[in-house]
Design an enzyme around this catalytic site. Structure first.
Site, PDB file in Angstrom:
ATOM      1  N   CYS A  24     -45.110-111.234 -22.057  1.00  0.00           N
ATOM      2  CA  CYS A  24     -46.141-112.275 -21.964  1.00  0.00           C
ATOM      3  C   CYS A  24     -47.533-111.756 -21.577  1.00  0.00           C
ATOM      4  O   CYS A  24     -48.388-112.547 -21.222  1.00  0.00           O
ATOM      5  CB  CYS A  24     -45.706-113.379 -21.005  1.00  0.00           C
ATOM      6  SG  CYS A  24     -45.550-112.839 -19.309  1.00  0.00           S
ATOM      7  N   HIS A  61     -62.131-116.145 -12.562  1.00  0.00           N
ATOM      8  CA  HIS A  61     -61.516-117.447 -12.824  1.00  0.00           C
ATOM      9  C   HIS A  61     -62.195-118.144 -13.982  1.00  0.00           C
ATOM     10  O   HIS A  61     -61.559-118.821 -14.777  1.00  0.00           O
ATOM     11  CB  HIS A  61     -61.589-118.305 -11.570  1.00  0.00           C
ATOM     12  CG  HIS A  61     -61.061-117.596 -10.371  1.00  0.00           C
ATOM     13  ND1 HIS A  61     -61.469-117.839  -9.100  1.00  0.00           N
ATOM     14  CD2 HIS A  61     -60.150-116.609 -10.290  1.00  0.00           C
ATOM     15  CE1 HIS A  61     -60.841-117.034  -8.287  1.00  0.00           C
ATOM     16  NE2 HIS A  61     -60.040-116.276  -8.977  1.00  0.00           N
TER      17      HIS A  61
HETATM   18  C1  PEP Z   1     -49.350-109.819 -16.789  1.00  0.00           C
HETATM   19  O1  PEP Z   1     -49.564-109.153 -15.778  1.00  0.00           O
HETATM   20  O2  PEP Z   1     -49.165-109.321 -17.911  1.00  0.00           O
HETATM   21  C2  PEP Z   1     -49.291-111.286 -16.718  1.00  0.00           C
HETATM   22  C3  PEP Z   1     -48.903-111.989 -17.751  1.00  0.00           C
HETATM   23  O3  PEP Z   1     -49.691-111.865 -15.571  1.00  0.00           O
HETATM   24  P1  PEP Z   1     -51.250-112.025 -15.150  1.00  0.00           P
HETATM   25  O4  PEP Z   1     -52.082-111.608 -16.312  1.00  0.00           O
HETATM   26  O5  PEP Z   1     -51.407-113.452 -14.788  1.00  0.00           O
HETATM   27  O6  PEP Z   1     -51.325-111.096 -14.005  1.00  0.00           O
END
Ligand code: PEP
Ligand code: MG
Length: 751
Positions: A678, A365
């Site tokens: 993303c 975190h």
């Molecule tokens: C991912 O898995 O690419 C994502 C954007 O979510 P997180 O990194 O929060 O798991």
């Protein structure tokens, strides 16, 4: 030698030691006097002090009994000879017949073959190895417990003396350590380079009076302090009753140690041997830290950490030195800590230039917060908390995961060049901030930012992002000590929408589980958390929180457009069920008379390979999809994103992975489903260009990446890049990276 045993009186020895320390002599002379004194008091022929010259070299710095000319000449590598073994293991060696011990190394220059018995104990301070204290006798005998304890107590006092600068002079190996440049290699938590001055999150408590001649009083002081801490812990426990189980467990462990007889007994014994209460606590703490370095079992390590924290509390109580040591935070603080929680990090906010942690992980975190604040972060920088002192000059290279502590001039110059280059690049990014991310062949890519904290939102303006492509709602849950209320959440989401000023924000519902464990939720003991009960699986199985969150989002939008996506959807049915929850929530809000959003888009994250193969109906029904490349890649290659060992093994520009992504693009194009990407790769310029070349038109990334990615996109021709990728694929290459890099080099860097 029962005689010697009787005569070894550690209190008397410490009293004499204190006299020596009070004398005017310094450096070598003082060290010589000390070895002579110990040899006398312990009725030994030899007493020697070996100190670390550098990380793995010990030097004989003073001796009584070995040849004087070997002082500062005899050197040993860590692990070499019995002395080196004591240093490496951080454990004593006690043998009546040293030459026959495994590892014995004969050092002719010292004349030591004449000595049979050997007792060596580490000189260490809070787990930091400083050297080795040795006594030897000609007559073969094993040192008895009372002697061993006495020597350990003396070693403890020596360690403190070093801290006080007692050995300044030619034999200044110890003191010099904290003035020498140090290079530490860790791992990247957040890229970027910065320099500043050390600010210790938990400054070391300085024990100024290791010796006491009033054990009675010291025992009382210890008992009072333990009682104070015990009462404090009980209060915390009472206050934590509503808190999570994990917090309770930690506090219970505290209490267990505070009540532990063995722990108390050892400290009381050390006091009766002549140590002050704080020195006795610190000695126990040193031992615990030494053990911590050897224990493999994670549970035991955690308990030793608890003991360490408890010792810190005790030391603060005994010395009256709180976290507030009176030191002033430098204007360019670089935060140094063993580990830090996200809420504590947020308290420091953007004032920090960089962060260096001894522990931590990429997905921790703290790392998430550091990334959100765009502060360079190096994790796994071993020894940083013991090497660094408040105010030290420090340079942090987050790109390489390297830390230069007290750097010398050449490093300073090179590093400043790096920072200057960074600043130059920033200027360049600022100059294209308001220009579109348009490639040379006229394709415009929509660049959005990832966010999760209110602290991120000012970047929406500054970075030139067109909106928020991923708002990680779990961060708000992670930085709190208790579950937020619906009203708090809806106020927060409303503020996010206000700050976005009409730009689209895609809220992702709570993505917890795997590495993201809420402090106030019962942790699940799962063998493979990344493949376990997480994200939408939790949301659907225990819909209370999901419902609360959906309501909060609907209320926050009130008359404004709303976009929501569900994380970690692995099959069509899950999406349908989640969407049904949203529809139910909407109907409920309607009945309650709340204003509905102006429009509502419901999407999903594509993070599991299975969803790429969902039926056409899914692609037709879902309003939009966002590829969560971080998770998708770990499942595609079956390589844990948190495991440093395998994480980098598979390149995002691997032909198979790109082919897979391209198939997703094709399916979305066929069903007119809007698609974005993303994951972290969207923020890496070369990767971003390749994603655009295979057909992605929306990329969402950290705000700090928007400039570099836009710069790269404006540099390339997607048609040409596509041809390069195809050529690598046709040639059967594993990764398209080498050819792509070649191509990029051939393009002009600015436009
Ligand atoms: C991912 O898995 O690419 C994502 C954007 O979510 P997180 O990194 O929060 O798991
Ligand atoms: Mg994910």
């Amino acid at each position: 030698m029962a005689d010697a045993e009787k005569k070894t009186n550690s209190r008397q020895m410490l009293a004499r030691l204190r006299e020596v320390m009070a004398e005017d002599s310094a450096g070598q002379a003082r060290l010589d006097t000390i070895t002579k004194l110990i040899a006398e008091e312990m009725h030994c022929d030899v007493c020697s002090v070996y100190l670390f010259r550098d990380e793995d070299t010990l030097e004989l710095c003073a001796t009584e009994g070995l040849k004087p000319e070997s002082v500062h000449q005899t050197r040993l590598k860590l692990g070499e000879g019995l002395v080196g073994l004591v240093a490496r293991k951080g454990q004593r060696i006690n043998t009546p017949d040293a030459p026959s011990e495994r590892g014995f190394r004969y050092m002719a220059e010292t004349g030591e073959e004449m000595f049979s018995s050997f007792l060596g104990v580490p000189i260490q301070r809070l787990g930091e190895k400083l050297g080795v204290l040795v006594v030897q006798t000609k007559v073969s005998r094993e040192f008895v417990d009372i002697e061993v304890d006495a020597l350990e107590v003396v070693a403890m006092v020596l360690a403190e003396m070093a801290e006080l600068g007692a050995f300044v002079g030619e034999g200044a190996a110890l003191t010099a350590r904290h003035t020498l440049p140090v290079l530490l290699r860790g791992a990247t938590g957040q890229e970027g380079a910065a320099q500043g001055h050390v600010w210790l999150h938990e400054p070391r408590v300085v024990v100024t009076n290791p010796i006491s001649d009033d054990p009675h009083r010291e025992l009382e002081r210890l008992q009072e302090a333990v009682e104070d801490v015990r009462v404090g812990v009980d209060k915390m426990l009472a206050g934590a009753r509503g808190g999570g189980k994990e917090q309770m467990e930690v506090l219970e462990a505290y209490r267990m140690f505070a009540n532990s007889k063995g722990w108390m007994r050892r400290m009381e014994e050390d006091i009766s041997r002549g140590l002050s209460a704080e020195a006795a606590v610190e000695k126990e703490q040193s031992n615990a830290r030494a053990r911590m370095q050897q224990v493999k079992d994670a549970y035991l390590r955690d308990r030793l950490h608890d003991l360490d924290d408890l010792s810190n509390r005790l030391l603060r109580t005994l010395t009256g030195q709180g976290s507030e040591t009176g030191a002033e935070m430098p204007s360019d603080p670089v935060l140094i800590a063993r580990n830090i929680g996200p809420a504590e990090l947020l308290d420091y906010g953007r004032s920090l230039k960089a962060i260096v942690l001894e522990e931590g992980s990429v997905g921790s975190h703290a790392a998430i917060v550091a990334r959100a604040l765009a502060i360079p972060l190096v994790i796994h920088a071993e020894r940083i908390t013991t090497e660094a002192l408040n105010g030290d000059h420090i340079m942090v290279d987050g790109d390489q995961g390297v830390v230069h502590l007290r750097p010398d001039d050449t490093v300073v110059t090179a590093f400043k060049d790096k920072i200057a280059m960074q600043a130059e690049a920033q200027e360049r990014y600022a100059s294209i901030r308001d220009k579109p991310a348009e490639t040379r062949d006229g394709v415009t890519i929509s660049l959005k930012m990832n966010a999760g904290l209110m602290a991120d939102l000012p970047s929406l303006e500054g970075s030139g992002a067109e909106g928020v492509g991923l708002f990680r709602t779990e961060l708000q849950f992670l930085v709190r000590n208790q579950m937020p209320k619906r009203s708090e959440l809806s106020a927060l989401y409303a503020r996010v929408l206000d700050a976005a000023q009409g730009k689209r924000v895609v809220f992702r519902t709570l993505d917890i589980g795997s590495d993201k464990v809420l402090p106030y939720m019962k942790p699940n003991d799962e063998p493979n958390p990344a493949l376990g009960w997480r994200a939408i699986r939790v949301g659907l199985d225990k819909p209370g929180i999901l419902r609360m969150q959906l309501q909060a989002l609907l209320r926050a939008a009130a008359g404004r457009p709303l976009s929501v996506m569900f994380p970690f959807v692995a099959q069509f049915e899950e999406f349908r069920a989640a969407r049904a929850e949203m529809e139910k929530a909407l109907a409920r809000e309607h009945t309650l008379g709340h204003i509905p959003p102006e429009s509502l888009e419901i999407g999903a994250m594509l993070e599991t390979p299975s969803l790429a193969f969902a039926p056409d109906q899914f692609f037709n029904e879902v309003d939009f999809l966002s590829i969560g490349g971080n998770d998708l890649k770990q499942f595609f290659f079956a390589a844990d994103r948190e495991n440093e060992r395998v994480r980098r093994r598979y390149d995002t520009l691997n032909v198979s992975f790109l082919t897979f992504l391209e198939q997703i693009v094709t399916r979305c194009n066929g069903s007119y489903t809007s698609l974005s990407f993303c994951g972290e790769d969207a923020g890496r310029p070369v990767e971003a260009a390749c994603l655009a070349a295979i057909g992605l038109r929306t990329l969402s990334m950290r705000p700090a990446s928007i400039g570099p990615v836009k710069n790269m996109l404006r540099r390339v021709d997607l048609g040409e890049l596509r041809a390069v990728i195809n050529a690598a694929r046709d040639a059967g290459e594993q990764s398209v990276r080498p050819r792509v890099m070649e191509y990029i080099k051939s393009t002009s860097p600015t436009r």
